[in-house]
Every structure is written in C-alpha cells, then in structure tokens.
Scaffold this active site. Structure first.
Site, short mmCIF file in Angstrom:
data_model
loop_
_atom_site.label_atom_id
_atom_site.label_comp_id
_atom_site.label_asym_id
_atom_site.label_seq_id
_atom_site.Cartn_x
_atom_site.Cartn_y
_atom_site.Cartn_z
N LEU A 5 0.82 -1.18 0.04
CA LEU A 5 -0.07 -0.05 0.05
C LEU A 5 0.86 1.26 0.07
CD1 LEU A 5 -2.89 1.39 0.31
CD2 LEU A 5 -2.68 1.17 2.73
N ALA B 157 2.75 8.53 -0.27
CA ALA B 157 1.56 8.24 0.40
C ALA B 157 1.74 7.26 1.59
CB ALA B 157 0.67 7.62 -0.63
N ARG C 219 -4.66 -5.30 13.06
CA ARG C 219 -4.02 -4.49 13.93
C ARG C 219 -3.96 -5.22 15.10
NH1 ARG C 219 -6.99 0.44 11.68
NH2 ARG C 219 -5.42 1.14 10.24
N ARG D 286 22.52 -10.22 38.51
CA ARG D 286 23.59 -9.29 38.67
C ARG D 286 23.77 -8.63 40.05
NH1 ARG D 286 27.83 -6.28 36.54
NH2 ARG D 286 27.56 -4.01 36.96
N GLN E 178 14.71 -1.79 45.65
CA GLN E 178 13.33 -1.25 45.14
C GLN E 178 13.25 -0.52 43.75
OE1 GLN E 178 11.44 1.83 47.40
NE2 GLN E 178 9.75 0.39 48.03
N GLU F 135 2.06 -0.25 9.84
CA GLU F 135 0.56 -0.39 9.98
C GLU F 135 -0.31 0.54 10.52
OE1 GLU F 135 0.86 -5.22 10.31
OE2 GLU F 135 -1.27 -4.26 10.20
N THR G 242 0.61 4.84 11.80
CA THR G 242 1.39 5.32 13.03
C THR G 242 0.49 5.52 14.06
OG1 THR G 242 0.93 7.59 12.37
CG2 THR G 242 2.90 6.67 11.38
#
Lengths: 398, 269, 382
Positions: free
Chosen positions: C124, C129, C242, C267, C278, C363, C365
């Site tokens: 598309l 465009a 979507r 780690r 926390q 698909e 923005t």
C-alpha cells in the site's frame, strides 16, 4: 522382585517421597505407598530411618570361583594401541592388588608383536594378542568373536574396555553374547573390600549425580571406562610376562558389514587428548571470530584448543573441539578456561585436569569452584596481555 | 518382499540434568523438573520421519518406548512430529531394568511389531548416558548394528549404507537389513511438531503392552532380568581450593605467568 | 495467567514456544547483525501449520480466528520481532484475498499460502503516500484483458521474499480514495522488480524493499473485489490485522521482561542482586503490569473481531496503539535494568529496544491510530 513397605514400621515421615526421583511414593494416612512409577532404584531404602522399605530379590547364590583375574581390552588403530587401553591397564594394575589376581591384556588389531607387547610396560602379566589383517576394519562382529572366545577360555572375573566410539559398540555386543552385566562409561573403579565385587562408578544426569553399580549375578563383571579419566602409568622395570598369540583362521571371521569408504576429513581432525595443555573458550567470547585470540594463545603455549558446548552450538568452533558431557573428556596437565562459566556439563569433561585456570568476568561463575587459579577479569584484556607476556618474555610490570 | 517398518526407540527423561543432592537432607533436588523426550532421541525420530517421507520402501514408522504410564506423553510428541504409530511398554514388572533387561524387552516388542527393517536409537540418554541399549538390542535380535551414524547414505528394502562417526574420522559402512543404528546430532535438525500433527496425536489411542503381550517371563524383565544393579547414588565432591589472582590486569597476568612458569609451560623472565 | 485457553490454543502456543526457544533464540542476534532473512525459520513456521490458522478449512487452512493468530504472533515476537513481522506480514498480504477475493482467487492462492510454501506481502505505502494512503500514485490502466501497473511501492515487508503481493493502485485517479483498486501480483511477472533491501534500525532480519512496477501487465481477473473498492479492502484488512501488531508488542515486551528479570536476579551490586533493590523491583512490577494490561486489550480486541462485531476500528486501533507504546517503554526499561550491558549488543535488550520502535510506526502510525480512535469517539460517543 517387588518393593514392600512395612506398615508397622512406616511413620509417614515423607523422607522417601522427597528422595524419590520418579514420583513413585504416595503418602496417605501417614503411610507410604509405592505406585507404579517405581523403578526399584532403592533410593528410598537408603534414606528410610525406620527400615520400613524392602526390595525382595533372590540371592544370587552362584559360584564364580573359576573366574579369576582382570582382563583389559586394548583397542588399536592404524597399527597402534590406543592410549585409552594403556590407561585402563594402569588402573587395572592398581585394582589387581586388592584381588591378588593376574592381569591380562587382550590386544586385537592389524598390528605387530612389538606393539602388542607394549602392554607389559603398563603392568600386564599376560598379553593375549590377536594380530591379523581381518581386524583392519573395526567391525563389531569380527572383533566380538575373538573377544568372546578369549573371555570364555581365560574366564576373567573382570573385563574392562575403553568407552571409545568403537568400544561403546563392541563391548555391549560382547556383554550381550556372554549374557553378563555391563556398566557403561565409568569414571571410577574400586574393589569392595568385603564382597570383592567391582564397584563401578559412573556419572548420570550429565555428571550431577554419580551412581555406583555392581554386577552380582554373572561373570565377568564388565565395564567400559571413559578415555582419559584414568592415568597412564608406565612401569619403571616391567617384568616380561607371558605372551600368547591367538591364532586366527581368517575363514572363521566373516562379517555382515562392508566398508565402502572412509573419510578422515573431520576438518581439523584434532585429538584434544594429545595435549598436555588445553586452552578453551566459551560463551564469554561473544562471537566466533574472537576464537582467533584463543587460537593464538594456544599456539604460543603449544596447547590444544577446546570449547564449551555453548560455543560449539553457536557455531563459533567445530564439534571436535567440544569438551564436556556431550563432547570430549580431557585430562591435561593444565586447562585454561576463558569465558567459560562452568556449566556442570562442561565440568564433566575437564574437571580431572591436574591444574585448572579460569578467566571469567563473573566472580560467581561455577568454573571457579573447580579452578586452582582464578582471574576475575575481562578475557579480552587478560588473554591479549598474556599472549604479549609470553611472546616478549618480559615482565609487564617493572 | 514386503515394505519395511522403521521403529524408533525413545525414552522419557527428566528435562534437565541440573539435578543434585541436597547435602543437608541427602535428597535429590528436582524442583520443577518436567519430563521430556530424551534430546538425542529427537534426532532418531526426525530421521525416521524423513526416511518415510523420502522412501517408498517404508510402510510405517513406529515409535516405541518403555516406561511408566506417563511416558505416553513422549509417544504423543513422537506422533506429532510425524511418526505413524506408537507403542508403550508399561508394566510394573519392567521396573528396575538395566540396559540388558531393557534391550530384551524392546527386542520382544519389536518382534511383535513385526517387519521391522530398521531400528533407530539416539546415541545415548540424558539421564542414564550409557548408549548401551542399542548394541545390546541388536545382539539380542541378531541384527548388525551401526553406532554413531551421522548420515544415512542409502536405504532400500535390503540394506543400509551409513556414515558413522569414529574417533579418527568418518567411515561409510554397509549392512544388510534388518539392522539397528544409533544416530548422533549431526544427522539432522529435528523439526518442531505441527499443529495438525499434535491434533492427530491427541486423538490417537496408543496401545500399552505389558510383559504378557510380548511373551516374556518375569525373570527376563525389570530388576529380575538385569545383570547389574545400582548400589549407591551420590553427588560428586569438589575438592579444589581456588587461589584468586588479584590486582590490575597486568598484575593478574603477571601472577598467572608466574604459575605457568612454575609448571614449566612457559619460559622467560 | 492462563487466559482460559482451549486445548487447541494451548497447542498453538506450545508449538510457537518451541520454535522461539529452539529455532529463533539461538540465531536471532546473528540474523539481526547480518540482516539475513530467516527463511529456515519461516519454513519451520509453515511446516508447523501456523500459516494455516486464519485460512478456512476448505482452502487447506485450520479455520481459526484472529485470536489464535495473535497467540502465535505474540509467542514468536517473544523470540524475535523480525520473524514475527515476516509471519504477520504474510497474513496481512493474504487477508485482502480472504476478505474480498472471489472463489477462484481463494482456491488458487490460499492453499499455497496456508502451507507456507509461498509468502504474501501487502503493498500500500508509497514514497508520497504514508499515513495519507489516499494519495497513492501507482496506476492501473485496463488494456483489453490486462491491467497495466506503473508506480513504486515503498517499505514493503516481505518484499522480494514473498511470491504473492496484494497491490493497491489507482484505477480512477480523479475519484481519489474511491478510485483505488486491489490486485494480486505474482513475483516474476514481467515489469515487476524490487529495489534494494532497506538498511533499518530494527527488525533488521525482516525484508523491506521497494516494489517497482514498470508497464507490468497483470490479468484482469487478478483484481480483488470490484474496481474502486481498493481502499475499503485495505481498511477492512488493517482493522483485522491491528490486534496482531498489538500482540507483537505484547510478545516483544514479554521477552524483554524475561531477559531483564533473569539478569536482575544474577547481577550483583553493593553485594546484593539488583533485583533486591526497590528501584529495580518497581520497574519490573510496572513492566509486568503494563504487559498484562496490553495483553488483555489485545485479546479482547481479537475476540471482538472473532465474535463478528462490526464496529471494530476503535478497539482495534486502541489495541495497536497501547501495546506498541507499552512495548517501547518496556524494552527501554529493560535496557535500563541491564545498565551498561543493556547498551551492548552482547545482550538482547538492545536489539529489542531497536525493534520495538517500528511497532509505533508501521501499519498506521500511533498518531493515525489516535485519529481513528478520536474520530470514532467524537462521532459515536463512548
């Protein structure tokens, strides 16, 4: 053959349930019940404080007094006896002291007498040698015939062979023909002081657990032993023992196999166990091209190049370099592990090395638990500096 | 000559080797361990499925396992990657089998399945690690055995030609069928199951055979039929005391160089 | 959380999980670095019947809903967004045929796409465009039994790798968006060429190319639906697809959270694992909560579509915008938890963060999605 819980002794303490690997214990109304998952491994019996569980088995009341001595099978390749056979002879030489029995070497191959007689240097009292061109190809049916014949004649109490790819095919076949027990891929052998049985210890679950196995009912007690786990010890002044050549009539050695080709390509056909020093790399190297740095280190040290499974699986280096449970087991004087965390599978293949050096940025890496010398640091800094230090021969610090 | 069946022998194993014994309680720690197909057996299954896809000579592929009733799950997994049929050998009396008793039991089952031209094993199991059942099975069946196969070069109704991985290189060897082989991981890249395969597997009834179905005596199976027995299970002891080489990188390297020099590996000032 | 999946749905998730763990994770870093299209993995996905999901059984599909496609897409995205994008883009490519194609077209193309033998792509977007899809300039002119296509499509996912393309072109430029029509164009058709593979910030293993039409003649029976219906076909397709973009966000974020969590637990700083601090724990908690919220919205949108609900633009846009914004945030936080290591290519967080950005762009923005939501809201109220 059955497993039984004594209701009067069981307290429902659940120890057996915890120890059971197979979910085979149910506790109902403070009483243990064994379900159909049980494989009769006996772990629950060992742990039970109340002697409440029993496996009934018939006493193997058999007389094996006509079986004496330890026989070691020595594999050959290209006219030479493999080191793994000498390692086993050396180990058997220690075992025989606890049994006071003769040590037989059985050498089979397309080899010459002098080569077969090398077995005396490692403690053999007798050497049986089957030397003939029919043994050129490693076909299990041809080899098993001569092994079975010799075992039946000599009647050893114990029979050992190396767990090489061929040994792991041949020895089970021989055990199956003789209908006797075989323990695969042992890493430790000992004689029980009371029963005089061969205690065969082998890793299971990738080396996380060791199991000791015995063969009570049949003879010989057979085991294959991992190459390069035992030490090869040449005797200073070997006595010349008895040499017996096994006569081979080629007509009796037919085979159901046909060799249609060999291919020694195996790219870099490296034999890691030939090296006294091994430099090995793991996931910490980040990517394949970084192995060139280790290659350089191995070259300046005259060392072999090894790798962890992670490195091989990532395609950074080929499989023949792999050390560990699913790769080679090595036993060098010095093993230098670079960026290898030390997963248990890797340790299984190298922890019998005399000296282990570990270089890793993670101080908590399990490799440090087996290492003799540890460097917490970046392999990308340490290794190049070490190469520079060795090449220049000059101290880095004044 | 009838078309041959390919039988693939598989085993259910704990999904990890990361199992150890708690030193305080002396119990095996197996938290959250799930049972899976022995990883090496996936290559055996894949090879069986591929052989059937490629060859007109094969009538059927059959997955075979011996284990507790829950081992049915790995047979379902085998069906979902494309095996045609599956058989579960499950009997209280099979418990405690060593490699020999296992080989005897599998052999009896393969005879009952019938027309087996090729029997495929993984090179070893993740838990037991012996690699012994294949060759013992082959001897029991009086079949030739090719171990550590990295490639099947040719298979027809009469013979197999395969490349095996030996310590010093590869060998191509030929044997008459029926034969047994064990395969290494170089042989293929196992597929993941398909959705249709999984759905088919879910619906299929898997026959369960006990000792009587395969015509064996109680003395031939399980612990009674075994020649070896486990007398002790324990955790390996680590006896090393590590010496950490501290300092700047240069200092660390210098200390290491010193150690290597003591060990006669390097020379220099 | 099990989301009350049926046995079949769980099978789909299990299969995708196996693909992710065994086939995708070991190679994803390398594919990304070398920009290699994951052909083998796509073939594996095809063999596993995953392209069959949404295709009706009569065309050799499995006739599931969009929800099942979302489950598969989510799990594959947890492994690698390039793979998931290539998978989902094929779905986007065949949806127009499925939604508006005629029986002959379905019979001809859907079985090939269902088996995964052939991939599809959706064409598309053009250089002039993007969001303004009505401005497309590619033209299709009827000449006898053929339409002749001229023009260029830009940034087409699966471009060059796919065999079947659904192309939107103007049949009557005077009518604006009502003058667009949809066509099926096969790779290899004369006059149909590809531009070079784009060098992208993220999803680098996926193939993105220009499609160049230069007097490309296609049989007129390759038109999907009727002349002038093209734009409607495109919008209907995007409404349905979507939620799958939303599920890409959910899966990607889930993967990032898993990596960050595993790292935080090993780690050590100040003699404690960073997961005991926390500051880190709250980040992990927020990441998990956001993922779960997005997952619920995506699943709900997919199920609404599957239930046959008509007015789905708003919900569908919401699921895309929320899940993709969430994925950007969560992957950024994952890099943060990894600290300096997170910025290095040695760990996957860096790649995940680069990958996430495209979800806010392609698909439609997220700005356009908000327009869609707002328009619907203002027009119809809550």
């Amino acid at each position: 053959m059955d497993i039984k819980v004594f209701k009067d002794k069981c307290t429902g303490c659940k120890l057996c349930q915890k120890v059971c690997f197979y979910d085979a214990v149910d506790i109902k109304d403070k009483m243990a019940y064994i379900n159909e998952n049980c494989i009769l491994c006996g772990a629950c019996i060992e742990v039970c404080k109340f002697d409440a569980i029993e496996i009934k088995e018939q006493a193997p009341d058999m007389d094996f007094t006509d079986h004496r001595g330890i026989m070691v099978y020595l594999e050959t390749h290209d006219g030479r006896v493999l080191d793994s056979g000498f390692e086993l002879l050396s180990e058997a030489n220690k075992l025989k002291k606890d049994l006071d029995t003769p040590l037989y070497a059985l050498v089979v191959g397309n080899i010459c007498q002098d080569e077969a007689k090398k077995a005396f240097r490692y403690g053999a009292d007798w050497v049986y040698a089957a030397m003939h061109a029919v043994f050129e190809n490693h076909f299990d049916d041809i080899y098993s015939k001569v092994l079975v014949k010799t075992i039946k004649k000599v009647k050893p109490d114990i029979f050992l062979g190396a767990a090489t790819p061929f040994g792991r095919t041949l020895i089970p076949k021989v055990a199956a023909i003789l209908k006797t027990g075989l323990t695969a891929d042992c890493t430790g052998l000992a004689i029980d002081s009371q029963s005089k049985l061969l205690k065969q210890t082998r890793p299971t679950f990738g080396g996380n657990v060791l199991a000791t196995i015995v063969c009570k009912k049949t003879r010989p007690q057979m085991a294959t032993v991992r190459p390069h786990v035992m030490e090869k010890i040449e005797i200073d002044a070997p006595k010349q023992g008895q040499f017996k050549e096994i006569k081979i009539q080629p007509g009796h050695y037919g085979t159901q196999y046909k060799m249609t080709g060999t291919d020694k390509k195996q790219e870099e056909s490296i034999n890691l166990s030939d090296y006294e020093v091994i430099v090995a790399g793991g996931r910490g190297l980040g990517e394949g091209k970084n192995f060139s740095m280790l290659k350089e280190l191995s070259e300046v040290l005259g060392a072999g190049l090894g790798a962890s499974r992670a490195a091989v699986d990532s395609g950074w280096i080929s499989y023949p370099h792999q050390v560990g449970q699913t790769g080679k087991t090595v036993n060098p004087k010095i093993y230098i592990a670079c960026g290898i965390s030390g997963a248990i599978q890797h340790l299984a293949g190298m922890q019998t090395s005399d000296i282990i050096v570990a270089i890793n940025k993670d101080a908590a890496a399990p490799i440090f638990k087996v290492a003799n010398y540890g460097i917490v640091g970046d392999v990308f800094e340490v290794v190049p500096k070490l190469i520079e230090r060795i090449k220049s021969g000059k101290p880095l610090i004044e | 000559m009838v078309k041959i069946k390919v039988v693939v022998c598989i085993k259910q194993v704990p999904g990890t080797t990361d199992i150890h014994i708690d030193p305080q309680t002396n119990t095996l720690v197996r938290e959250g361990v799930e049972n899976i197909i022995n990883p090496f057996d996936n290559y055996a299954l894949e090879e069986g499925v591929r052989l059937k896809e490629k060859s007109e000579e094969i009538s059927q592929t059959v997955a075979l396992t011996m284990g507790p009733p829950q081992a049915e799950q790995i047979l379902k997994d085998a069906l979902s990657v494309g095996m045609d049929e599956a058989v579960l050998l499950s009997d209280r009396e099979f418990a405690g089998a060593d490699t020999w008793a296992t080989a005897v039991t599998l052999a009896a089952a393969v005879k009952k399945i019938g027309d087996a031209g090729l029997v495929i094993f993984g090179k070893q199991t993740l838990d037991g690690d012996t690699g012994q059942v294949g060759p013992e099975f082959a001897q029991r069946m009086h079949m030739p055995f090719i171990g550590y196969v990295s490639k099947i070069c040719k298979l027809d109704r009469k013979s197999i030609q395969a490349e095996r991985l030996m310590e010093h290189g590869y060998e191509i060897i030929e044997a008459q069928l029926p034969a047994a082989i064990s395969v290494v991981k170089d042989i293929n890249e196992p597929r993941v199951p398909s959705l249709r395969g999984k759905m088919k597997a879910k619906k299929m009834e898997i026959p369960v055979w006990d000792r009587h179905h395969i015509g064996l005596d109680a003395e031939q199976v399980g612990l009674s039929g075994s020649f070896t027995q486990v007398v002790k299970v324990f955790t390996p002891q680590s006896k090393h005391e590590v010496m950490m080489l501290e300092g700047s990188t240069a200092e660390q390297v210098e200390k290491l160089f010193g150690k290597l020099k003591q060990l006669n590996v390097v020379q220099g000032a | 959380m099990n989301y009350f999946l049926t046995e079949e749905q769980r099978m789909i998730v299990d299969i995708c999980k196996e693909i992710t763990e065994k086939k995708i994770k070991p190679v994803r870093a390398e594919l990304d670095q070398n920009q290699v299209f994951p052909s083998e993995i796509i073939q594996e996905i095809g063999n596993a019947d995953l392209f069959r999901l949404f295709i009706p059984e009569e065309y050799e599909g499995m006739g599931t809903g969009i929800f099942e496609v979302c489950l598969a897409t989510e799990e594959l995205s947890r492994g690698d967004l390039s793979v998931a994008t290539s998978y989902a883009a094929s779905g986007l490519g065949f949806l127009p045929i499925l939604i508006s194609g005629n029986k002959q077209q379905k019979e001809k193309y859907l079985p090939l796409l269902a088996s995964g033998q052939k991939l599809a792509a959706f064409g598309l977007t053009e250089p002039e465009a993007g969001s303004d899809a009505g401005a497309i300039q590619t033209k299709a002119v009827l000449e006898g039994d053929y339409y002749v296509l001229n023009g260029t499509k830009q940034w087409i996912t699966n471009g060059g790798e796919a065999d079947i393309y659904t192309i939107f072109a103007m049949t009557d430029p005077k009518k604006g968006s009502r003058g667009a029509s949809a066509f099926i164009v096969k790779k290899g058709t004369e006059g149909f060429d590809f531009g070079k593979k784009e060098d992208k910030m993220g999803i680098r293993a996926s193939a993105t190319r220009e499609l160049i039409f230069n007097n490309c003649k296609i049989p007129k029976e390759n038109m999907i639906g009727r002349e002038g219906m093209g734009f409607l076909v495109a919008m209907k397709t995007l409404d349905q697809s979507r939620p799958a973009v939303g599920s890409q966000g959910v899966g990607l974020a889930q993967g990032a959270l898993e990596e960050a969590l595993a790292y935080a637990k090993v780690r050590k700083q100040f003699s404690n694992t960073i997961s005991s601090f926390q500051a880190i724990r709250h980040m992990l908690a927020d990441m998990a909560t956001q993922i779960e919220a997005a997952r619920n919205l995506v699943y709900y949108a997919a199920k609404a579509i599957d239930s046959g609900q008509k007015d789905i633009s708003r919900l569908s846009a919401m699921s895309k915008v929320f899940a993709s914004d969430m994925a950007m945030q969560v992957t950024t936080d994952a890099v943060q938890i990894f600290g300096g290591y997170g910025y290095m290519k040695e760990y996957p967080a860096e790649k995940m963060m680069r990958d996430a950005k495209i979800l806010q762009i392609y698909e439609g923005t997220n700005q356009i999605q908000r327009d869609v939501i707002a328009l619907d809201l203002v027009k119809k109220g809550f």
